[in-house]
Design a protein around this motif. Structure first.
Motif, short mmCIF file in Angstrom:
data_model
loop_
_atom_site.label_atom_id
_atom_site.label_comp_id
_atom_site.label_asym_id
_atom_site.label_seq_id
_atom_site.Cartn_x
_atom_site.Cartn_y
_atom_site.Cartn_z
N ILE A 190 55.01 67.53 99.54
CA ILE A 190 56.47 67.52 99.46
C ILE A 190 57.00 67.99 98.11
N HIS A 191 56.15 68.53 97.28
CA HIS A 191 56.65 69.12 96.04
C HIS A 191 55.76 70.30 95.65
N ASN A 192 56.29 71.10 94.75
CA ASN A 192 55.58 72.28 94.28
C ASN A 192 55.59 72.31 92.75
N GLU A 193 55.61 71.12 92.16
CA GLU A 193 55.73 70.95 90.71
C GLU A 193 54.38 70.62 90.09
N PRO A 194 54.25 70.78 88.76
CA PRO A 194 53.07 70.25 88.07
C PRO A 194 53.02 68.73 88.23
N VAL A 195 51.86 68.16 88.02
CA VAL A 195 51.68 66.72 88.19
C VAL A 195 52.23 65.97 86.97
N ASN A 196 53.14 65.03 87.24
CA ASN A 196 53.64 64.16 86.16
C ASN A 196 52.56 63.14 85.84
N ILE A 197 51.97 63.26 84.67
CA ILE A 197 50.85 62.41 84.30
C ILE A 197 51.24 60.94 84.27
N ASN A 198 52.53 60.65 84.07
CA ASN A 198 53.01 59.27 84.03
C ASN A 198 53.05 58.62 85.40
N ALA A 199 53.06 59.42 86.45
CA ALA A 199 53.14 58.89 87.81
C ALA A 199 51.82 59.02 88.56
N ALA A 200 50.83 59.67 87.96
CA ALA A 200 49.57 59.94 88.66
C ALA A 200 48.72 58.68 88.79
N PRO A 201 48.19 58.39 89.98
CA PRO A 201 47.26 57.28 90.14
C PRO A 201 45.93 57.58 89.46
N ALA A 202 45.08 56.58 89.33
CA ALA A 202 43.84 56.69 88.57
C ALA A 202 42.94 57.81 89.08
N ASN A 203 42.80 57.95 90.41
CA ASN A 203 41.89 58.97 90.93
C ASN A 203 42.38 60.38 90.66
N VAL A 204 43.70 60.58 90.67
CA VAL A 204 44.25 61.89 90.35
C VAL A 204 44.04 62.21 88.87
N LEU A 205 44.29 61.21 88.00
CA LEU A 205 44.08 61.41 86.57
C LEU A 205 42.62 61.72 86.26
N ASP A 206 41.71 60.97 86.89
CA ASP A 206 40.28 61.19 86.64
C ASP A 206 39.89 62.61 86.99
N TYR A 207 40.41 63.13 88.10
CA TYR A 207 40.08 64.49 88.51
C TYR A 207 40.68 65.52 87.56
N LEU A 208 41.96 65.37 87.24
CA LEU A 208 42.65 66.37 86.42
C LEU A 208 42.14 66.40 84.98
N LEU A 209 41.58 65.28 84.52
CA LEU A 209 41.06 65.23 83.14
C LEU A 209 39.55 65.46 83.10
N LEU A 210 38.97 65.74 84.27
CA LEU A 210 37.51 65.85 84.38
C LEU A 210 36.93 66.91 83.45
N LYS A 211 37.58 68.05 83.36
CA LYS A 211 37.06 69.16 82.57
C LYS A 211 37.69 69.25 81.18
N THR A 212 38.29 68.15 80.76
CA THR A 212 38.89 68.12 79.42
C THR A 212 38.13 67.11 78.56
#
Length: 357
Positions: free
Chosen positions: A216-238
């Protein structure tokens, strides 16, 4: 003597039977009354005067006004409910006079990955790193996904186009547009085998995917609203993890990303909010769901905007011309609105070209 005992036994049996019938009738009467009350409460939502609908929309406008005011203080940015807009009725000093119980829920849908905005490489990464699928399966899924959403009928290496689906029973065509519901995955080649069992029931991998993505959106992920599993994935290669990231600030949310975290899919703010207004009086609630997009106008308005007439008392209001109304610029765009039903991903949204391509 024996006859008297038989007579008493018969009387006792009749009495028990009568009591059982009375108990049954009492139960049926009580159930009928309960069902009738619930039915009347439900019918009352639609047959009573429309004041309750006006109250729901008034509450929505108050909520948007609070979000706008708080965000304006912070440079027009919406980061997190703890900015001060999480409880609009507490912020809004004037109490809404009503015998309805009012509840407001505000959800940030940009806390999940925008599935329809992913590039081919990002889709491959999501399937391999986010869902732990092997390279070969990920490539088949990616190609099927491309053929499902692209505008042509040219088959990718491992994909499928309309001519492949037309051979099935029943036949259908690839829609050649972004996915509108995760239920579509049941129809897509390879996806229907990986994310569903033989009976067509969603498996654990499907629910793992749905916990990571949003339609329902086409925006970048707001890191403040991301659940733990989404954060873990998005920060995986950082070089970052969620704990270290949020330890940088004394606030419960971030207002900017560190320079070393260079990602075009991460941000610290949102432009889209889902607001749910619930009015309850009795057992049956009335709900108003709105998906809104930020459209703030932080610049000055015209010299004579709608609201107060020139050279008149402060209480004198004017409607304003159409040009004045346009110049005023309401600070939110209404993307979806529904009464007494949830905002479902199956309802289409027209997105601009992906910001992530």
């Amino acid at each position: 003597m024996l006859s008297d005992k038989k007579t008493q036994s018969k009387k006792g049996s009749v009495l028990i039977a009568v009591l059982a019938i009375i108990a049954l009738l009492a139960y049926l009467t009580t159930k009928f009354i309960d069902d009738s009350v619930k039915d009347l409460e439900y019918q009352a939502l639609f047959n009573q005067p429309t004041d309750f609908r006006a109250l729901a929309f008034n509450t929505l406008e108050c909520t948007l006004a609070v979000i706008h005011e708080v965000a304006t203080i912070d440079g027009g940015k919406i980061h997190h409910p703890q900015q001060g807009w999480g409880n609009p009725l507490d912020y809004f000093s004037t109490e809404l006079q009503s015998d309805w119980d009012i509840q407001i829920e505000i959800h940030d849908p940009t806390g999940k990955i925008p599935f329809n905005a992913l590039s081919e490489d990002e889709m491959t990464d999501l399937l391999e790193d986010g869902l732990d699928l092997d390279f070969s399966t990920a490539q088949e899924l990616k190609d099927s996904w491309i053929d499902w959403i692209d505008a042509d009928e040219i088959r990718s290496l491992n994909g499928a186009e309309s001519e492949d689906y037309e051979d099935l029973d029943p036949p259908y065509r690839s829609p050649n547009r972004p996915i509108q519901s995760l239920e579509e995955l049941r129809l897509m080649q390879t996806w229907n085998e990986v994310f569903f069992d033989e009976a067509g029931k969603a498996n654990e991998l499907f629910y793992q995917l749905s916990s990571l993505i949003s339609l329902i959106h086409n925006e970048p992920v707001n890191i403040n609203a991301a659940p733990a599993n989404v954060l873990d994935y998005l920060l995986l290669k950082t070089s970052w993890d969620a704990e270290a990231l949020f330890d940088q600030t004394d606030k419960p949310y971030l207002t900017q990303l560190p320079e070393s975290l260079n990602s075009n899919i991460l941000t610290t703010e949102t432009n889209i909010l889902h607001i749910k207004i619930t009015l309850k009086r009795g057992a049956i609630p009335f709900t108003l769901n709105a998906l809104v997009e930020k459209d703030f106008n932080l610049g000055p308005t015209g010299s004579n905007p709608p609201g107060k007439a020139v050279n008149e008392a402060k209480t004198a209001l004017k409607l304003g011309t159409q040009e004045e109304q346009i110049e005023l610029k309401f600070p939110f765009k209404l993307l979806r609105l529904s009464e007494n039903s949830e905002i479902e991903p199956s309802q289409p949204l027209i997105f601009p070209q992906s910001i992530l391509d």
